[in-house]
Design a protein around this motif. Sequence first.
Motif, PDB file in Angstrom:
ATOM      1  N   HIS A 186       3.863  -9.400   3.568  1.00 55.14           N
ATOM      2  CA  HIS A 186       3.679 -10.779   4.011  1.00 55.14           C
ATOM      3  C   HIS A 186       3.949 -11.596   4.592  1.00 55.14           C
ATOM      4  CE1 HIS A 186      -0.477 -12.258   6.020  1.00 55.14           C
ATOM      5  NE2 HIS A 186      -0.877 -10.953   6.339  1.00 55.14           N
ATOM      6  N   PHE A 187       3.378 -12.549   6.485  1.00 59.82           N
ATOM      7  CA  PHE A 187       4.176 -12.979   6.717  1.00 59.82           C
ATOM      8  C   PHE A 187       4.533 -13.844   5.447  1.00 59.82           C
ATOM      9  CE2 PHE A 187       5.107 -12.339  10.949  1.00 59.82           C
ATOM     10  CZ  PHE A 187       4.568 -11.365  11.295  1.00 59.82           C
ATOM     11  N   THR A 188       3.686 -15.115   5.168  1.00 58.57           N
ATOM     12  CA  THR A 188       3.059 -15.982   4.492  1.00 58.57           C
ATOM     13  C   THR A 188       3.393 -15.938   3.459  1.00 58.57           C
ATOM     14  OG1 THR A 188       0.226 -15.807   4.199  1.00 58.57           O
ATOM     15  CG2 THR A 188       1.398 -17.355   6.247  1.00 58.57           C
ATOM     16  N   PRO A 209      -0.749 -15.976  10.296  1.00 58.36           N
ATOM     17  CA  PRO A 209       1.030 -15.609  10.719  1.00 58.36           C
ATOM     18  C   PRO A 209       1.049 -16.178  12.165  1.00 58.36           C
ATOM     19  CG  PRO A 209       0.014 -13.937  11.026  1.00 58.36           C
ATOM     20  CD  PRO A 209      -1.014 -14.718  10.333  1.00 58.36           C
ATOM     21  N   GLN A 244       6.400  -7.863   9.680  1.00 54.08           N
ATOM     22  CA  GLN A 244       6.398  -7.755   8.347  1.00 54.08           C
ATOM     23  C   GLN A 244       7.702  -7.842   7.678  1.00 54.08           C
ATOM     24  OE1 GLN A 244       1.819  -6.849   6.324  1.00 54.08           O
ATOM     25  NE2 GLN A 244       2.071  -6.233   9.195  1.00 54.08           N
ATOM     26  N   SER A 284       1.077  -0.749   0.147  1.00 50.24           N
ATOM     27  CA  SER A 284       0.426   0.048  -0.086  1.00 50.24           C
ATOM     28  C   SER A 284       0.971   1.212   0.269  1.00 50.24           C
ATOM     29  CB  SER A 284      -1.124   0.467   0.681  1.00 50.24           C
ATOM     30  OG  SER A 284      -2.037   0.534   1.538  1.00 50.24           O
ATOM     31  N   VAL A 298       5.622  -1.333  14.619  1.00 48.95           N
ATOM     32  CA  VAL A 298       3.768  -1.478  14.424  1.00 48.95           C
ATOM     33  C   VAL A 298       4.281  -2.715  13.466  1.00 48.95           C
ATOM     34  CG1 VAL A 298       2.973  -0.276  12.771  1.00 48.95           C
ATOM     35  CG2 VAL A 298       2.159  -0.784  15.348  1.00 48.95           C
ATOM     36  N   MET A 299       5.240  -2.805  12.231  1.00 53.25           N
ATOM     37  CA  MET A 299       4.371  -3.606  11.006  1.00 53.25           C
ATOM     38  C   MET A 299       4.833  -4.727  11.800  1.00 53.25           C
ATOM     39  SD  MET A 299       5.758  -1.175   7.985  1.00 53.25           S
ATOM     40  CE  MET A 299       5.475  -0.170   7.657  1.00 53.25           C
ATOM     41  N   VAL A 339      -0.758  -1.154   6.033  1.00 57.67           N
ATOM     42  CA  VAL A 339       0.981  -1.737   6.301  1.00 57.67           C
ATOM     43  C   VAL A 339       1.142  -2.843   7.901  1.00 57.67           C
ATOM     44  CG1 VAL A 339       1.691  -0.412   3.958  1.00 57.67           C
ATOM     45  CG2 VAL A 339       2.168   0.333   6.054  1.00 57.67           C
ATOM     46  N   ALA A 340       0.624  -1.993   8.616  1.00 55.40           N
ATOM     47  CA  ALA A 340       0.451  -2.384  10.120  1.00 55.40           C
ATOM     48  C   ALA A 340      -0.013  -3.789   9.923  1.00 55.40           C
ATOM     49  CB  ALA A 340       0.556  -1.322  11.005  1.00 55.40           C
ATOM     50  N   CYS A 341      -1.504  -4.158  10.096  1.00 56.53           N
ATOM     51  CA  CYS A 341      -1.861  -5.355  10.202  1.00 56.53           C
ATOM     52  C   CYS A 341      -1.068  -6.115   9.782  1.00 56.53           C
ATOM     53  CB  CYS A 341      -3.263  -4.682   9.537  1.00 56.53           C
ATOM     54  SG  CYS A 341      -4.511  -6.690   9.631  1.00 56.53           S
ATOM     55  N   PRO A 342      -1.151  -7.075  10.852  1.00 52.94           N
ATOM     56  CA  PRO A 342      -0.288  -8.358  11.003  1.00 52.94           C
ATOM     57  C   PRO A 342      -0.847  -9.360   9.827  1.00 52.94           C
ATOM     58  CG  PRO A 342      -0.772  -8.666  12.779  1.00 52.94           C
ATOM     59  CD  PRO A 342      -1.359  -6.813  12.232  1.00 52.94           C
ATOM     60  N   PHE A 343      -2.176  -9.190   9.488  1.00 50.08           N
ATOM     61  CA  PHE A 343      -3.395 -10.497   9.160  1.00 50.08           C
ATOM     62  C   PHE A 343      -3.623  -9.970   7.250  1.00 50.08           C
ATOM     63  CE2 PHE A 343      -3.333 -12.768  12.510  1.00 50.08           C
ATOM     64  CZ  PHE A 343      -3.544 -12.113  13.494  1.00 50.08           C
ATOM     65  N   GLY A 344      -2.966  -8.379   6.862  1.00 44.88           N
ATOM     66  CA  GLY A 344      -3.078  -7.677   6.340  1.00 44.88           C
ATOM     67  C   GLY A 344      -5.020  -6.797   5.830  1.00 44.88           C
ATOM     68  N   TYR A 394       9.783  -5.466   2.539  1.00 46.79           N
ATOM     69  CA  TYR A 394       8.462  -5.391   3.385  1.00 46.79           C
ATOM     70  C   TYR A 394       7.833  -6.230   2.332  1.00 46.79           C
ATOM     71  CZ  TYR A 394       3.683  -4.396   3.998  1.00 46.79           C
ATOM     72  OH  TYR A 394       2.771  -4.205   4.498  1.00 46.79           O
ATOM     73  N   LEU A 419       2.541 -15.176  15.567  1.00 48.04           N
ATOM     74  CA  LEU A 419       2.507 -13.753  16.171  1.00 48.04           C
ATOM     75  C   LEU A 419       3.377 -14.321  17.155  1.00 48.04           C
ATOM     76  CD1 LEU A 419      -0.627 -12.418  14.349  1.00 48.04           C
ATOM     77  CD2 LEU A 419       2.140 -12.057  13.687  1.00 48.04           C
ATOM     78  N   SER A 467      -2.818  -2.932  16.057  1.00 54.10           N
ATOM     79  CA  SER A 467      -1.312  -2.858  15.304  1.00 54.10           C
ATOM     80  C   SER A 467      -2.422  -1.409  15.216  1.00 54.10           C
ATOM     81  CB  SER A 467      -0.792  -3.702  14.287  1.00 54.10           C
ATOM     82  OG  SER A 467      -0.295  -4.639  14.793  1.00 54.10           O
TER      83      SER A 467
END
Lengths: 388, 331, 393
Positions: free
Chosen positions: A340-342, B275, A202, A54, A198-199, B156-161, A338, B277, B122
């Motif tokens: 996403h995790f998965t 994820p 990620q 984003s 805060v990210m 961008v902050a949310c770990p779950f997108g 940067y 966490l 977040s």
Amino acid sequence: MTTHQQAAPAPVGGSLVNAATVVCGVLIAIMAAILLVRFIFGLGTVANINDGYSWGIWVVVDVMIGSALACGGFSVALLVYIFNKGEYHPLVRPALLASLFGYTLAGAGIFVDLGRWWNFWHIFWPGYANPSSVMFEVAVCVTAYVLVMWIEFSPVFLEKLGKRDVKKKLNKWLFFFIALGVLLPMMHQSSLGTMLVVMGGQVNPLWQTPAVPLIYLLTAIVIGYGVVLFESCVAAASYRRTIEMRLLNPLSKIMLGVLAVYLVVRFGDLLIRGALGEALNPGWVAISFWIENIAFVAPFFLIGTVAARRNPARLFLAGIAIMLGGILLRLNGFLIGYGHFTGSGWTYFPSLAEVMVTVGIFAIEVLGYIIITRRFPVLPRENAQVAS
Amino acid sequence: MDSRRLFLKGVVAGGAAITAAAVAPPSYARETHSRPAEALGLLYDATLCIGCKACVVACKEANNNPPEFSTEDRLWDTPLDTSGYTFNIIKMYRNGTMETKDAEVNGFAFMKTSCMHCADPSCVSACPVSAMTKDPVTGIVAYDPGACVGCRYCVVACPFGIPKYQYDSPTGKIGKCELCRHRYQDGHYSACAEVCPTGATLHGRSADLLLEAKRRIALKPGSVTRYPRGKIGGPDQSYEGPVGNYLQHVYGEKEYGGTQVLKLSAVTFAKVGMPDLPPKSSAAMSETIQHSLYGGLVMPVVVLGALSFIAKRNVHDEDDESGTGKDKGEK
Amino acid sequence: MGDMNEIFNLGPDALHGIEQRLGMSRRDYLQFCATLAVTMGLPKGADAAVAKAIETSQRPSVIWLHFQECTGCSESLLRAEHPTLEKLILDVISLDYHETLMAAAGHQAEAARKDAMKAHKGKYVLVVEGAIPVKDNGIFCKIGGQTAIDLVKECAADAAAVIAIGSCASWGGMPSTGPNPTGASSVAEVLGKPVVTIPGCPPNPYNFLATVVHFLTFGKLPEVDKLGRPKFAYSRLIHENCERRAHFDAGRFAMEFGDVGHRQGYCLYKLGCKGPETYANCSTIGFGDAGENNWPVGCGHPCIGCSEKGVGFTKPIHQVASVINITPPQQYPRIVEEQGKGASFASAAALAALAGAAAGAAVMLTRNLGLSHAAEEAERAKAEGKSKDQAQV
């Protein structure tokens, strides 16, 4: 024995219409056209930013990197007014000018990227503002800093306009604004780094650390000096003036000092957290990490010796190396490292429109710099011939 | 040179101070929040889900969202992920021959993707204008487009997108599940839970849902139990069914301090898009740093005072035009 | 709602009355009531209410007008089996005026109509079949010297309910197809108020019959949508209940009549089926009392949307329909889907050009700086050499 005669600042003069300004004008026009489309039809029509990425180059380059490159004013002010190295004073105005433009345009760059920009004043309004948000602090500090810089720079305009009395009154309080002008960048440049925190996971562990505010602050200072080296050489070459080697030489030594501190902190942090392993994972991310750090280490090889520091070519390259390192640190943290995790399936590469807007913004800075240095007393008066 | 040493000392001292502050003493640390006592949420049980997507349809209707097309024909609402216009989606995990439901190898499984309504979100911490807020009672993470500036820090902050922006509009908003809070006054609850035919999505108080989740994972796979549908405490629509092969982990119990949407799965959570966490939230980390450095504006004011003092001393000679100053510390 | 046993408790006389009057066995009669109740989607036990209503109420008077129509709707009614049309018009309702079915003709017929309207003022049901031309004051359709416009207004004035049967009466239907030279309009448009509409070309007769029986049973018409169509028949798209829906969702379409897909019974969407934008229950109950599959799509021809204004007789038969209800099909996104635009040639080229230009300029500047530095160093060396010489001197 050279005398320490510091020349007063004076306009460079000469025509405002030349190849550089015309090119800048064209680029700015292109940018304006693209922005018209962006504001009428939405971000998605011109930019490639998407649900996975984003924040694209408009945030990371125009705002974050743009403001970092604008740290010249901060770094020189730190040197001149806090560490009392008055001999660097001639560097203040040009550095401040570059900072002024850099930060003002970084702020303007925000508007280009904000999706609901008409609500921007909420960031400053009690009831809306969220002080726990890192972005809140960055926004407030940057805005305050831009105001402070305009005030710090006003003597230039006042001189040109001949308002000596106003200038004298302002000078009484200038020290306070200078102090603010050192404090505020320390706050927001470090917080630009804190924005990563805060990210969480990620961001690749190579750039995600609780020490990130310190890392960003040190690089901001170092980039400031690097930019001064870069701009001095470019301005001297463009205006056919002599380079203030007697200033740049010692300045670059100071820069190396801070750079050394930074590298210790950076790699110390990586080692303590055991994150260096990530740098050995084959892929673009690792490559980018190594390029970033090679760029930061390069100045030691380029200008490590006294003799080398006398060579303006090497100073120039060292400045570029520092800038490159600083740019990559930010680019890596927010974009390249940067994801996403998965393993998010999203890819992002800036669109042509995004690139042209970024270029346009930098063109405004260049054009503004040219116009003001030619028409207002910013650069030290040159006794030698002034080219048109 | 003396000056250089002095300078370096200064930088190192300053750096040390900042580092010390960053590795904050406990009094500055901002603890990770936990779920409020009356928090509302969902329990999604992937082993009960049959992939009928009634919840996707219901969510679209409840929120008046337009269809999203990803096929050439543009005949069906086929979002590939949540977006500014799709707040809930069912994704499918696929492996090998895909023969067996909920098998990690050569199997397939469904995973509902929607806002987790974190205990320590977040997005709420990141939002500079309080457009993302967490209700102190229900714990629902709500979005207010009237406050939003569209900076997309929440995205961008949310770990779950989860929060996603509407890029195709010049007045785009963020879109995400808000647990159908706009339907509560009419006596409804989350649309996805209301329509779910198997009770895979269950609405209720998170505390109750957590108990139910723990009850299920303690059961023997293959045995028979009663599964509620709709919401806990609502009219009894429960039914008997076989127990699946649950992983011994309720996702959302502790991640980032806990989430109000809990998940049960037979396939490793990371493989179905959830994820891994830690219990300490990134919001807590970020705010700890900010509070340590700027809490009460103490450090900035002190530093400003010191800087002003120094600057005043060094600047007061600078007011003449020529700029020649009596430089201290020069030879 | 009572239950079946209530009827048996009515006493032998009442039941005998029904059997005689309707000429059907008690079981057949109850079956008929149950079927009608189900058609209307009424809850359990309603069939008893229906039974009671029919057997106890007075046969209501029905005036049936014909205007710009093909009489297909009446024909459709003739195919009804439960009740058959003769049972309907002789025993359930009192059909006091119907130009196709009544024996009378000419002034006699008109007089009969006027009498019935006077005798049952405020209580008769008006059914209109066919569109009403409005151009040139409606001279394109006149019965007994009166224009359709006048007739319908006169008859609607004292009617308890007005039902427009068929697409023509409901929204203009086939006569209203562009350029609509006669100005064919719906009953609602001419009367200036909403009426119950049973569109279709022709509509399934049970949509009409069930509506009438509902009126008899409960004294009011069933719930209708904003176009006046009873919701029990017209609230769902054909697409929602089509037996070929699975083929649509899986992307299996017939592309030409007679091709492999067509022979396999694949979805006819690409041949122009208007099911996705037509509200009707053809896909649920079929036609001819033979149940599902007995309707155009079931026979291999795309639905033409005959009941839907703006679709039937307006859109070409083979023009692809808009899909009103686009809920997801049997297709799932993966846990991770590749999305986003990668580098476009233009932007990559622009960035490369920028980088190249910057690098080139940097190299040039470095060279120049280096050269000038070298020159300076040479001069300084020379100057130092000179001063050394001088010093030595």
